[in-house]
Write a protein that holds these residues in place. Structure first.
Motif, PDB file in Angstrom:
ATOM      1  N   THR A 114      -0.566   7.561  -1.790  1.00  0.00           N
ATOM      2  CA  THR A 114      -1.231   8.101  -3.021  1.00  0.00           C
ATOM      3  C   THR A 114      -2.183   7.428  -3.605  1.00  0.00           C
ATOM      4  O   THR A 114      -3.128   7.946  -3.985  1.00  0.00           O
ATOM      5  CB  THR A 114       0.397   8.214  -4.022  1.00  0.00           C
ATOM      6  OG1 THR A 114       1.244   8.737  -3.324  1.00  0.00           O
ATOM      7  CG2 THR A 114      -0.009   9.061  -5.199  1.00  0.00           C
ATOM      8  N   ASP A 115      -1.918   5.988  -4.074  1.00  0.00           N
ATOM      9  CA  ASP A 115      -3.159   5.491  -4.783  1.00  0.00           C
ATOM     10  C   ASP A 115      -3.454   4.114  -4.172  1.00  0.00           C
ATOM     11  O   ASP A 115      -4.392   3.263  -4.673  1.00  0.00           O
ATOM     12  CB  ASP A 115      -2.529   4.932  -6.169  1.00  0.00           C
ATOM     13  CG  ASP A 115      -1.433   3.978  -6.467  1.00  0.00           C
ATOM     14  OD1 ASP A 115      -0.880   3.563  -5.240  1.00  0.00           O
ATOM     15  OD2 ASP A 115      -0.835   4.079  -7.295  1.00  0.00           O
ATOM     16  N   GLY A 116      -2.914   3.679  -2.833  1.00  0.00           N
ATOM     17  CA  GLY A 116      -3.600   2.790  -2.217  1.00  0.00           C
ATOM     18  C   GLY A 116      -2.894   1.260  -2.487  1.00  0.00           C
ATOM     19  O   GLY A 116      -2.865   0.356  -1.650  1.00  0.00           O
ATOM     20  N   TRP A 171      -5.581   8.934   3.601  1.00  0.00           N
ATOM     21  CA  TRP A 171      -5.831   7.626   2.673  1.00  0.00           C
ATOM     22  C   TRP A 171      -6.781   6.901   3.297  1.00  0.00           C
ATOM     23  O   TRP A 171      -7.608   6.214   2.400  1.00  0.00           O
ATOM     24  CB  TRP A 171      -4.373   7.328   2.286  1.00  0.00           C
ATOM     25  CG  TRP A 171      -4.685   5.792   1.654  1.00  0.00           C
ATOM     26  CD1 TRP A 171      -5.189   5.637   0.274  1.00  0.00           C
ATOM     27  CD2 TRP A 171      -4.532   4.630   2.316  1.00  0.00           C
ATOM     28  NE1 TRP A 171      -5.199   3.902   0.309  1.00  0.00           N
ATOM     29  CE2 TRP A 171      -4.946   3.477   1.243  1.00  0.00           C
ATOM     30  CE3 TRP A 171      -4.220   4.414   3.414  1.00  0.00           C
ATOM     31  CZ2 TRP A 171      -5.275   2.252   1.774  1.00  0.00           C
ATOM     32  CZ3 TRP A 171      -4.159   2.747   3.957  1.00  0.00           C
ATOM     33  CH2 TRP A 171      -4.382   1.931   2.844  1.00  0.00           C
ATOM     34  N   TRP A 212       1.147  -1.322   0.078  1.00  0.00           N
ATOM     35  CA  TRP A 212       0.146  -0.259  -0.029  1.00  0.00           C
ATOM     36  C   TRP A 212       1.048   1.365   0.148  1.00  0.00           C
ATOM     37  O   TRP A 212       2.092   1.175   0.367  1.00  0.00           O
ATOM     38  CB  TRP A 212      -0.734   0.009   1.212  1.00  0.00           C
ATOM     39  CG  TRP A 212      -0.130   0.654   2.506  1.00  0.00           C
ATOM     40  CD1 TRP A 212       0.565   0.036   3.052  1.00  0.00           C
ATOM     41  CD2 TRP A 212      -0.188   1.911   2.861  1.00  0.00           C
ATOM     42  NE1 TRP A 212       1.223   0.589   4.193  1.00  0.00           N
ATOM     43  CE2 TRP A 212       0.740   1.863   3.996  1.00  0.00           C
ATOM     44  CE3 TRP A 212      -0.741   3.026   2.483  1.00  0.00           C
ATOM     45  CZ2 TRP A 212       0.952   2.970   4.648  1.00  0.00           C
ATOM     46  CZ3 TRP A 212      -0.728   4.363   3.225  1.00  0.00           C
ATOM     47  CH2 TRP A 212       0.331   4.184   4.407  1.00  0.00           C
ATOM     48  N   LYS A 238     -14.957   6.518  -0.551  1.00  0.00           N
ATOM     49  CA  LYS A 238     -15.032   5.838  -1.883  1.00  0.00           C
ATOM     50  C   LYS A 238     -15.777   4.460  -1.909  1.00  0.00           C
ATOM     51  O   LYS A 238     -16.207   4.040  -2.995  1.00  0.00           O
ATOM     52  CB  LYS A 238     -13.487   5.219  -2.510  1.00  0.00           C
ATOM     53  CG  LYS A 238     -12.495   6.439  -2.393  1.00  0.00           C
ATOM     54  CD  LYS A 238     -11.039   5.796  -2.899  1.00  0.00           C
ATOM     55  CE  LYS A 238      -9.897   6.893  -3.030  1.00  0.00           C
ATOM     56  NZ  LYS A 238      -8.680   6.182  -3.093  1.00  0.00           N
ATOM     57  N   GLU A 263      -5.342  -1.498  -1.754  1.00  0.00           N
ATOM     58  CA  GLU A 263      -6.693  -0.762  -2.039  1.00  0.00           C
ATOM     59  C   GLU A 263      -7.236  -1.183  -3.457  1.00  0.00           C
ATOM     60  O   GLU A 263      -8.584  -1.552  -3.525  1.00  0.00           O
ATOM     61  CB  GLU A 263      -6.227   0.777  -2.285  1.00  0.00           C
ATOM     62  CG  GLU A 263      -7.673   1.418  -2.840  1.00  0.00           C
ATOM     63  CD  GLU A 263      -7.549   2.939  -2.730  1.00  0.00           C
ATOM     64  OE1 GLU A 263      -8.186   3.613  -3.633  1.00  0.00           O
ATOM     65  OE2 GLU A 263      -6.451   3.471  -2.189  1.00  0.00           O
ATOM     66  N   LYS A 264      -6.461  -1.861  -4.447  1.00  0.00           N
ATOM     67  CA  LYS A 264      -7.219  -2.489  -5.376  1.00  0.00           C
ATOM     68  C   LYS A 264      -7.836  -3.842  -4.999  1.00  0.00           C
ATOM     69  O   LYS A 264      -8.900  -4.085  -5.643  1.00  0.00           O
ATOM     70  CB  LYS A 264      -5.934  -2.847  -6.479  1.00  0.00           C
ATOM     71  CG  LYS A 264      -5.507  -1.593  -7.196  1.00  0.00           C
ATOM     72  CD  LYS A 264      -4.356  -2.215  -8.142  1.00  0.00           C
ATOM     73  CE  LYS A 264      -3.869  -0.911  -8.951  1.00  0.00           C
ATOM     74  NZ  LYS A 264      -2.790  -1.282  -9.831  1.00  0.00           N
ATOM     75  N   ASP A 306     -14.293  -1.400  -8.449  1.00  0.00           N
ATOM     76  CA  ASP A 306     -13.280  -0.997  -9.192  1.00  0.00           C
ATOM     77  C   ASP A 306     -14.031  -1.224 -10.582  1.00  0.00           C
ATOM     78  O   ASP A 306     -13.154  -0.985 -11.758  1.00  0.00           O
ATOM     79  CB  ASP A 306     -11.995  -1.964  -9.331  1.00  0.00           C
ATOM     80  CG  ASP A 306     -12.260  -3.240  -9.136  1.00  0.00           C
ATOM     81  OD1 ASP A 306     -13.189  -3.770  -9.438  1.00  0.00           O
ATOM     82  OD2 ASP A 306     -11.119  -4.114  -9.415  1.00  0.00           O
TER      83      ASP A 306
END
Length: 449
Positions: free
Chosen positions: A177-179, A261, A174, A268, A183-184, A199
């Motif tokens: 910034t974008d996980g 984050w 992780w 989200k 996160e994905k 997603d």
């Protein structure tokens, strides 16, 4: 349960102690008493300590251990009240958040000054556990009883349907910034009311059926089972020292960017919103009811998660952070003797027994927690294995030395009182993390006094 919360000690406690109102019963006059009173809060561990008490009584004819088990909130309220009234137990299970203030208020007996408990050495236990119970005055106030780490619990069926293998879940990373891949994975495990994944195009974050990650409150000031593994793997530390820090770092960029984050996952739709959390709807319940696919929680919850009906549960390591390393908090409980214990001699013998390898192996054999001694830990691992439970995700951080300690400072209850509403505001209301600058200043002002 080991819910990581604390409440400020009653001001009356300090006042009564100063006035000498909590003098209790003289240990000399009660030294011949048969009964040794012992308090704990975890009902899951009660049978294990009843077994230890039985063996203790055989070794010490004439001494009987009376165990009182109370729920977490009632436990600390009644313990505080007992100090005020002079009706405190001989021995009680202590928490790292509390002992600093209890030691400062001088209601604990220094174990290193008692003949039997003075033999306790840090080397008897897993690294780091013994040192945590040494006060600023150099005295030991707790005999280590167990330890815990944090990992990911997940619904195997949900993970499989999302194409996520056990191997992939153990190699997540992780970044703020974008996980990263963490996160994905959480996004892909999230499913809205129409069956669209987090997603995928058309995902409705306002109508989520299954959240990728369960909620576990805002984490107060330590975030043990929420965000602590992320902040630590980002290179952040709570204070300027491992123990008895004099300056908190909630105003640092590494912390605030991580918190932004982490709680941003809720915005989200991937992390369950704050409104979904309650004492009766913990992360194990959320996973158990199919409301969430993954939960980050402590090893003391292993039996809770693996006991969920109809859910095949797996565990995975915490994700690798921006530093290139994993991190998990290593915490542990201890047994403390009260300064005015009615049966001080009996209490000393009981704590020495609790700290012994024999008792810790007995506790380990019940397969609930990881006892503090290495042999006790081995007994627990073997017990879990017999139950078909792989606990590698919890033990590997200890062997790999990727753990960090629970923050120990003065004014712990005040830190809680300031940080809890601040973190709740960020999670529940989307307050800016920059507001923690002011909270951090208030906390450090207290520590400077």
């Amino acid at each position: 349960m080991r819910i990581r919360r604390s409440a400020p000690l009653l001001g009356a406690l300090a006042l009564s102690l100063t006035a000498g109102c909590a003098s209790g019963t003289s240990s000399d006059s009660a030294s011949s008493s048969r009964e040794v009173s012992y308090w704990l809060w975890d009902s899951n561990q009660l049978p294990a300590y009843q077994a230890c008490a039985k063996s203790f009584e055989k070794l010490n004819p004439g001494l009987d251990v009376k165990i009182t088990q109370l729920g977490w909130d009632d436990y600390w309220t009644k313990l505080t009240a007992s100090f005020i009234a002079g009706t405190e137990p001989d021995v009680f299970t202590d928490h790292i958040q509390k002992f600093g203030q209890f030691a400062d208020l001088k209601v604990l007996a220094p174990l290193d000054e008692l003949p039997l408990t003075s033999k306790i050495k840090d080397s008897d236990y897993q690294p780091g556990l013994g040192a945590s119970w040494t006060g600023q005055d150099g005295h030991r106030y707790g005999a280590p009883k167990d330890w815990d780490t944090v990992a990911l619990f997940y619904n195997k069926k949900m993970a499989a349907s999302a194409g996520l293998s056990a191997e992939s879940l153990n190699t997540l990373d992780w970044n703020p910034t974008d996980g990263g891949t963490f996160e994905k994975a959480i996004a892909h495990l999230t499913v809205d009311a129409k069956g669209v994944r987090g997603d995928e195009p058309g995902f409705d974050k306002n109508h989520v059926k299954v959240y990728g990650l369960a909620t576990n409150d805002a984490g107060d000031g330590d975030g043990q089972t929420q965000w602590s593994s992320f902040t630590a793997s980002a290179g952040w530390t709570y204070t300027d020292k491992k123990a008895w820090g004099t300056h908190y770092n909630y105003d640092q960029e590494a912390f605030q960017s991580t918190i932004s984050w982490y709680f941003g996952l809720a915005k989200k739709g991937f992390l369950a919103p704050h409104k979904d959390w309650s004492q009766s709807n913990g992360t194990d319940v959320q996973v158990g009811t199919g409301k969430a696919a993954v939960a980050m929680h402590g090893s003391w919850m292993i039996k809770n998660f693996y006991g969920l009906k109809g859910i095949d549960v797996g565990t995975a390591l915490t994700p690798v952070g921006p530093t290139g390393k994993r991190a998990t908090m290593l915490n542990g409980l201890a047994d403390s003797i009260t300064k005015n214990a009615p049966n001080k001699k009996g209490a000393e013998k009981w704590v020495a027994h609790l700290a012994s390898n024999a008792c810790q192996k007995t506790v380990g054999g019940h397969g609930i927690v990881f006892p503090a001694t290495k042999d006790g830990t081995a007994a627990a691992v073997a017990s879990f294995k017999k139950q078909g439970i792989d606990v590698t995700a919890f033990t590997k951080p200890v062997t790999d030395k990727t753990t960090f300690p629970f923050p120990i400072t003065n004014y712990a209850a005040d830190v809680y009182a300031l940080m809890r509403p601040a973190m709740q505001d960020i999670y529940a209301n989307g307050a800016p993390v920059s507001g923690l600058d002011r909270t951090n200043s208030q906390i450090n002002l207290l520590l400077s006094q």
